[in-house]
Design a protein around this motif. Sequence first.
Motif, short mmCIF file in Angstrom:
data_model
loop_
_atom_site.label_atom_id
_atom_site.label_comp_id
_atom_site.label_asym_id
_atom_site.label_seq_id
_atom_site.Cartn_x
_atom_site.Cartn_y
_atom_site.Cartn_z
N PHE A 57 47.40 40.96 43.83
CA PHE A 57 46.86 42.28 43.51
C PHE A 57 46.79 43.17 44.74
N ALA A 79 47.53 38.36 38.77
CA ALA A 79 46.29 39.12 38.59
C ALA A 79 46.34 39.76 37.21
N VAL A 80 45.17 40.11 36.70
CA VAL A 80 45.18 40.88 35.45
C VAL A 80 45.39 42.36 35.76
N GLY A 81 44.80 42.84 36.87
CA GLY A 81 44.94 44.25 37.24
C GLY A 81 46.30 44.50 37.88
N LEU A 104 41.88 34.43 33.14
CA LEU A 104 40.82 34.59 34.13
C LEU A 104 39.55 35.18 33.52
N ARG A 241 37.36 46.72 39.83
CA ARG A 241 38.24 47.12 40.93
C ARG A 241 37.50 48.04 41.86
N HIS A 288 35.55 39.59 46.68
CA HIS A 288 36.55 39.58 45.60
C HIS A 288 36.84 38.16 45.10
N SER A 291 37.86 35.77 40.02
CA SER A 291 38.68 34.75 39.33
C SER A 291 38.89 33.51 40.19
N ARG A 297 42.82 30.03 39.22
CA ARG A 297 43.88 30.51 40.10
C ARG A 297 45.18 29.72 39.87
N MET A 300 46.69 31.05 36.70
CA MET A 300 47.27 32.39 36.93
C MET A 300 48.65 32.26 37.58
C1 DGY Z 1 42.70 40.41 39.11
O1 DGY Z 1 43.18 39.49 38.45
O2 DGY Z 1 42.96 41.59 38.86
C2 DGY Z 1 41.78 40.03 40.22
O3 DGY Z 1 41.11 41.10 40.74
C3 DGY Z 1 42.54 39.29 41.31
O4 DGY Z 1 42.03 38.02 41.34
#
Ligand code: DGY
Length: 323
Positions: A57, A79-81, A104, A241, A288, A291, A297, A300
């Motif tokens: 990310f 990452a999801v974002g 996550l 975020r 941060h 997750s 992790r 992911m």
């Molecule tokens: C996400 O997945 O967006 C987290 O912020 C990164 O671990």
Amino acid sequence: MTGATKPSVLVTRRMPSAVLAQLEVVCDIDLHDHSDALSHDALCARVGGKQGLICMFNDRIEESAIAAGDQLKVVATVAVGFDNIDVAAAASRGIVVTNTPDILTGATAEFTWALILAVTRRIGEGERVVRNGAWKGWAFDFLLGAELRGKQLGVVGAGRIGRAVAAVAPAFGMRAVFAARTGAGAENAATDHAVVSLDELLLTSDVVSLHVPLTQDTRHLINRRTLARMKRSAFLINTSRGGVVDDGALAWALDARLIAGAGLDVYEGEPGVHPQLVGRENVCLTPHLGSATRETRTAMAELAVRNVVEVVSGRPAVTPVAL
Ligand code: DGY
């Protein structure tokens, strides 16, 4: 895959070797085997000739990096974002962008509750007192916190993580309300919880927890004006975020005692943290970690690898992002 030449993939960060082994079955790997990021120039130089890019990310995948990937078919973020990726530039070149939603959700929701509890029960402050040798012994009115039972949790954003956080609220005797855009999970949230305007949520909630992606619409969603709407006894939690909160405005609100405290896992300009936040006792700051469990992790990274393998093999991605 048949034939001698495997598609080549740039992986911008160290990942579990078992996961890389799955990728290696199908692809040649150019691994930046470090926990820190590649510079923009190095990333542009190494992405040339690669069919796939697996990034994190905090790698900025701007238009220039996309353009440098002359053979790119897929950008898979772990990452999801995906606010770090110029998705429009990728789409204009027919490059698929993928993320890692769902897996996550549980870890991030757990962590959100850890921050809620840490800041309302002053766990960071208490730990500092003990570690610094400043504890003088038990006292009736020492480090009194705020109880959650009977209070309202305001969840901003009704996506998977926001809903998972809200689902835990009854276990602490809290009721949850949501503020969400129509079509952003609000309908699902509405089956179990009240959906109210952001203004009403801020005015009435005792804990406000943010679960929105960073977009043009959500940048500085929490600012001087919105902070001033919150109860003086309320706590702000951000595991979404950096940039969703104007950190300077938050420092101002805390100085003016407009809110009681904050639990933050993400920041504008990470890894830098606003200096006026660092010095405050009533703010719980974490680096941060939302997750950051081994299980999540790894899952992911595995999903990012599956996305790359599917696309370079000519099949649809498992979890493409929507433009
Ligand atoms: C996400 O997945 O967006 C987290 O912020 C990164 O671990």
